[in-house]
Design an enzyme around this catalytic site. Structure first.
Site, PDB file in Angstrom:
ATOM      1  N   GLU A  88       3.565   8.101  -5.304  1.00  0.00           N
ATOM      2  CA  GLU A  88       2.247   8.122  -4.674  1.00  0.00           C
ATOM      3  C   GLU A  88       2.365   8.382  -3.231  1.00  0.00           C
ATOM      4  O   GLU A  88       3.475   8.437  -2.582  1.00  0.00           O
ATOM      5  CB  GLU A  88       1.605   7.108  -4.999  1.00  0.00           C
ATOM      6  CG  GLU A  88       1.894   5.742  -4.251  1.00  0.00           C
ATOM      7  CD  GLU A  88       0.915   4.992  -4.155  1.00  0.00           C
ATOM      8  OE1 GLU A  88      -0.158   5.344  -3.225  1.00  0.00           O
ATOM      9  OE2 GLU A  88       0.861   3.864  -4.132  1.00  0.00           O
ATOM     10  N   LYS A 126      -0.494  -7.322  -5.804  1.00  0.00           N
ATOM     11  CA  LYS A 126      -0.481  -8.058  -4.411  1.00  0.00           C
ATOM     12  C   LYS A 126      -1.803  -9.192  -4.488  1.00  0.00           C
ATOM     13  O   LYS A 126      -2.963  -8.934  -5.150  1.00  0.00           O
ATOM     14  CB  LYS A 126      -0.753  -7.016  -3.157  1.00  0.00           C
ATOM     15  CG  LYS A 126      -0.478  -7.697  -2.120  1.00  0.00           C
ATOM     16  CD  LYS A 126      -0.958  -6.488  -0.806  1.00  0.00           C
ATOM     17  CE  LYS A 126       0.424  -5.846  -0.715  1.00  0.00           C
ATOM     18  NZ  LYS A 126      -0.145  -4.391  -1.114  1.00  0.00           N
TER      19      LYS A 126
HETATM   20  N1  PSU Z   1      -1.115  -1.640  -2.908  1.00  0.00           N
HETATM   21  C1  PSU Z   1      -0.160  -1.856  -2.095  1.00  0.00           C
HETATM   22  N2  PSU Z   1      -0.067  -0.751  -1.064  1.00  0.00           N
HETATM   23  C2  PSU Z   1      -0.829   0.467  -1.246  1.00  0.00           C
HETATM   24  C3  PSU Z   1      -2.012   0.366  -2.355  1.00  0.00           C
HETATM   25  C4  PSU Z   1      -2.059  -0.560  -3.081  1.00  0.00           C
HETATM   26  O1  PSU Z   1       0.181  -2.746  -2.085  1.00  0.00           O
HETATM   27  O2  PSU Z   1      -0.623   1.496  -0.409  1.00  0.00           O
HETATM   28  C5  PSU Z   1      -2.660   1.765  -2.464  1.00  0.00           C
HETATM   29  C6  PSU Z   1      -2.353   2.663  -3.527  1.00  0.00           C
HETATM   30  O3  PSU Z   1      -2.283   3.614  -3.359  1.00  0.00           O
HETATM   31  C7  PSU Z   1      -3.480   1.851  -4.590  1.00  0.00           C
HETATM   32  C8  PSU Z   1      -4.608   1.974  -3.660  1.00  0.00           C
HETATM   33  O4  PSU Z   1      -3.660   2.972  -5.607  1.00  0.00           O
HETATM   34  O5  PSU Z   1      -4.171   1.239  -2.386  1.00  0.00           O
HETATM   35  C9  PSU Z   1      -5.812   1.094  -4.447  1.00  0.00           C
HETATM   36  O6  PSU Z   1      -6.820   1.388  -3.507  1.00  0.00           O
HETATM   37  P1  PSU Z   1      -8.398   0.713  -3.812  1.00  0.00           P
HETATM   38  O7  PSU Z   1      -8.213  -0.778  -4.086  1.00  0.00           O
HETATM   39  O8  PSU Z   1      -9.241   1.044  -2.932  1.00  0.00           O
HETATM   40  O9  PSU Z   1      -8.502   1.358  -5.325  1.00  0.00           O
END
Ligand code: PSU
Ligand code: MN
Length: 306
Positions: free
Chosen positions: A25, A159
């Site tokens: 990603e 996390k």
């Molecule tokens: N969790 C992490 N590092 C990240 C992300 C999530 O530990 O960089 C990023 C990933 O790209 C994940 C996104 O898909 O955050 C999720 O965002 P949201 O909670 O807005 O859906």
């Protein structure tokens, strides 16, 4: 679809020859880590994938196309740019048609990987159900996408900025297998364990590959979440990082940060308030995931016949 998809020649050739390919990603590069650690990590992760026998395909949106496989120059552009969109599923048509630079989240990366025919995707951690989701309804589109799209996701678990228990419940509801590599405890990103048991456990890469084949050959569409625990000597124990997480959540509330900005805000806050320790753990775990992902992709492609 072809008009909107650009697969680089090396990735294209590997896919045609059923050779292992690992999707990566780009939100972690643009919104998940600071420069220059983000470009160093992105490059290191690509070389680990190669070292273990697979072709890396970092995914992002540029010039009106979903790009599968970025050049070093393109990676650097994403690492340095400060006005890149964080693109989840809902943002894809907007960012493509407006020809903006878009870094893809787990949800959007999975979808583009699936369009290209890639089965294995390595990330750090997935999005999930946020701690106060009962009132905010903040549940990442990563989860709904995992219910639909047949790609294996290798992550270090979930996390603890999120509600891990609710995220596991949601994954169960959506029929998404969650399998932890070689331990009973489900990991929580910076930490080797989370206090929750993993729903499933497997001991070998071949077993994981066999499970992917079994799922998809039975037409059970959707993702498999492979949780790869960070090694104990590189972790930040859950009880210690929790102190900073609570402060990060309070700061987000006080500054009225919500929606797509919340996850990047929390990640940055935690990195800034652990004197870089969380960043080192983050880098360590993603490298660890790159190795396992490449090995799974290799085992998966070997098991294609039969
Ligand atoms: N969790 C992490 N590092 C990240 C992300 C999530 O530990 O960089 C990023 C990933 O790209 C994940 C996104 O898909 O955050 C999720 O965002 P949201 O909670 O807005 O859906
Ligand atoms: Mn959200």
């Amino acid at each position: 679809m072809k008009a909107f998809l650009e697969i680089n020649p090396e990735v294209q050739l590997a896919l045609e020859q059923n050779k292992p390919v690992v999707a990566l990603e780009s939100t972690i590069i643009s919104h998940g880590m600071p420069y220059p650690q983000n470009i160093e990590t992105a490059k290191a992760v690509e070389s680990i994938v190669r070292e273990y026998g697979a072709v890396p395909a970092t995914i992002a949106i540029m010039d009106g196309k979903c790009r599968v496989g970025l050049s070093e120059e393109q990676l650097l552009t994403f690492a340095q740019s400060t006005n890149t969109w964080k693109v989840s599923l809902r943002d894809m048509p907007f960012v493509v048609s407006q020809q903006l630079m878009g870094a893809t989240t787990v949800a959007a990366t999975m979808r583009i990987a699936a369009m290209a025919g890639i089965k294995v995707f390595v990330t750090g951690g997935i999005g999930g159900v946020h701690r106060d989701a009962a009132t905010t309804m903040d549940i990442s589109a990563d989860l709904t996408e995992m219910a639909n799209t047949s790609v294996a996701i290798i992550s270090a678990g979930v996390k603890s900025i999120l509600d891990i228990g609710l995220t596991l419940e949601y994954l169960e509801t959506m029929g998404i297998p969650v399998v932890t590599f070689r331990q009973n405890s489900f990991p929580s990103f910076y930490s080797n364990s989370s206090g929750f048991d993993s729903p499933l456990r497997l001991e070998t890469v071949a077993d994981i590959a066999a499970m992917l084949h079994a799922k998809w050959k039975m037409q059970l569409s959707g993702a498999v979440l492979v949780a790869n625990p960070i090694p104990i000597d590189q972790e930040i124990p859950a009880a210690i990082i929790e102190i900073t997480i609570v402060k990060a959540l309070e700061a987000a509330k006080a500054q009225n940060v919500f929606g797509k900005n919340l996850t990047p805000f929390l990640l940055k806050y935690i990195a800034d308030h652990t004197m870089g320790e969380s960043l080192s753990s983050n880098i360590a775990l993603i490298k660890n995931n790159a190795k396992l992902g490449a090995e799974i992709a290799l085992a998966f492609s070997k098991q294609i016949v039969g």
